[in-house]
Design a protein around this motif. Structure first.
Motif, PDB file in Angstrom:
ATOM      1  N   ARG A  97      19.858  20.569 -13.783  1.00 23.21           N
ATOM      2  CA  ARG A  97      19.381  21.431 -12.689  1.00 23.21           C
ATOM      3  C   ARG A  97      20.319  21.058 -11.245  1.00 23.21           C
ATOM      4  O   ARG A  97      20.882  20.103 -11.141  1.00 23.21           O
ATOM      5  CB  ARG A  97      17.784  20.953 -12.520  1.00 23.21           C
ATOM      6  CG  ARG A  97      17.079  21.412 -13.609  1.00 23.21           C
ATOM      7  CD  ARG A  97      15.378  21.067 -13.419  1.00 23.21           C
ATOM      8  NE  ARG A  97      15.549  19.817 -12.744  1.00 23.21           N
ATOM      9  CZ  ARG A  97      14.226  19.305 -12.868  1.00 23.21           C
ATOM     10  NH1 ARG A  97      13.200  19.823 -13.393  1.00 23.21           N
ATOM     11  NH2 ARG A  97      14.224  18.205 -11.998  1.00 23.21           N
ATOM     12  N   SER A  98      20.128  21.972 -10.341  1.00 22.34           N
ATOM     13  CA  SER A  98      20.939  22.138  -9.200  1.00 22.34           C
ATOM     14  C   SER A  98      20.271  21.055  -8.021  1.00 22.34           C
ATOM     15  O   SER A  98      21.233  20.341  -7.608  1.00 22.34           O
ATOM     16  CB  SER A  98      20.786  23.529  -8.499  1.00 22.34           C
ATOM     17  OG  SER A  98      19.653  23.875  -8.316  1.00 22.34           O
ATOM     18  N   GLU A  99      19.152  20.989  -8.111  1.00 22.66           N
ATOM     19  CA  GLU A  99      18.569  19.693  -7.309  1.00 22.66           C
ATOM     20  C   GLU A  99      18.860  18.190  -7.788  1.00 22.66           C
ATOM     21  O   GLU A  99      19.298  17.403  -7.133  1.00 22.66           O
ATOM     22  CB  GLU A  99      17.161  19.925  -7.367  1.00 22.66           C
ATOM     23  CG  GLU A  99      16.228  19.621  -8.730  1.00 22.66           C
ATOM     24  CD  GLU A  99      14.783  20.063  -8.510  1.00 22.66           C
ATOM     25  OE1 GLU A  99      14.068  19.428  -9.240  1.00 22.66           O
ATOM     26  OE2 GLU A  99      14.603  21.081  -7.940  1.00 22.66           O
ATOM     27  N   ASP A 100      18.857  18.307  -9.314  1.00 20.51           N
ATOM     28  CA  ASP A 100      19.496  17.072  -9.924  1.00 20.51           C
ATOM     29  C   ASP A 100      20.876  16.571  -9.642  1.00 20.51           C
ATOM     30  O   ASP A 100      21.349  15.556  -9.408  1.00 20.51           O
ATOM     31  CB  ASP A 100      19.031  16.752 -11.366  1.00 20.51           C
ATOM     32  CG  ASP A 100      17.612  16.661 -11.562  1.00 20.51           C
ATOM     33  OD1 ASP A 100      16.848  16.114 -10.823  1.00 20.51           O
ATOM     34  OD2 ASP A 100      17.402  16.869 -13.047  1.00 20.51           O
TER      35      ASP A 100
ATOM     36  N   ARG B  83      21.490  15.459  -6.349  1.00 20.01           N
ATOM     37  CA  ARG B  83      20.807  14.062  -6.097  1.00 20.01           C
ATOM     38  C   ARG B  83      22.223  13.236  -6.685  1.00 20.01           C
ATOM     39  O   ARG B  83      22.397  12.376  -5.934  1.00 20.01           O
ATOM     40  CB  ARG B  83      19.594  13.974  -6.691  1.00 20.01           C
ATOM     41  CG  ARG B  83      18.491  13.666  -5.872  1.00 20.01           C
ATOM     42  CD  ARG B  83      17.332  13.426  -6.678  1.00 20.01           C
ATOM     43  NE  ARG B  83      17.247  11.876  -7.138  1.00 20.01           N
ATOM     44  CZ  ARG B  83      16.772  11.661  -8.435  1.00 20.01           C
ATOM     45  NH1 ARG B  83      16.389  12.455  -9.247  1.00 20.01           N
ATOM     46  NH2 ARG B  83      16.889  10.447  -8.763  1.00 20.01           N
TER      47      ARG B  83
END
Length: 182
Positions: free
Chosen positions: A2-5, A8
């Motif tokens: 995912r883009s948020e992962d 991070r």
């Protein structure tokens, strides 16, 4: 991922790249190999990123991954034939007294040369304990061994380093605390 992962992971890689490279260099004594180890470790971390949970375990997981990449590299038979005892170039330090700078560089080179002569498992313990400032328990967890093993490997590694330094001459007896090889 995912883009948020992904964001991070990129943030972690940006923050951890330089410390990982220094840590890897202390393990292997070669800047080029250290860069390769960091790249391998980041690749492994990326593929396992979904399993890494808290920020508390992240530093431990990163160090453990670098150590395992290095131990894998050391165990490769074709690496054993390669001689890695060449001269490591010094980085110029323009601040301070030239005599003090020279003494620090000489001392640093001596310590790195002594560290390079320590067997790989003992070197990993010494780097984790004294350069990364981990506790005995954290070092044992990072290497997957008992605390007693960490203590014995640390003692043997320090003895080996003292012997190498003692062989370097009387100018460096202060580094060994006046002890010599018996």
């Amino acid at each position: 991922m995912r883009s948020e992962d992904e964001a991070r992971f990129r943030d972690m890689a940006r923050r951890q790249a330089a410390p990982m490279r220094r840590f890897a260099y202390l393990l292997c004594g070669d800047w080029h190999l250290a860069e390769d180890l960091v790249q391998n470790a980041l690749t492994k971390l990326y593929s396992a990123w979904w399993r890494i949970r808290g920020a508390d375990t992240l530093d431990h997981y990163v160090r453990k991954t670098v150590v395992r990449c290095w131990l894998d590299e050391v165990r490769r038979p074709w690496r054993r034939a390669e001689d890695r005892t060449g001269v490591v170039p010094d980085v110029a330090d323009h601040d301070g007294d030239p005599a003090a700078v020279g003494q620090r560089a000489q001392t640093r080179d001596l310590v790195l040369r002594a560290l390079a002569e320590v067997p790989s498992r003992q070197r990993a313990v010494l780097v984790l304990r004294y350069f990364e400032d981990l506790s005995v328990a954290d070092t044992a967890a990072a290497l997957g061994c008992s605390q007693g093993t960490v203590k014995s490997q640390s003692a043997r590694g320090l003895d080996k380093m003292r012997a190498v330094i003692a062989r370097s001459g009387p100018d460096f007896s202060a580094l060994t605390g006046g002890r010599t090889e018996s």
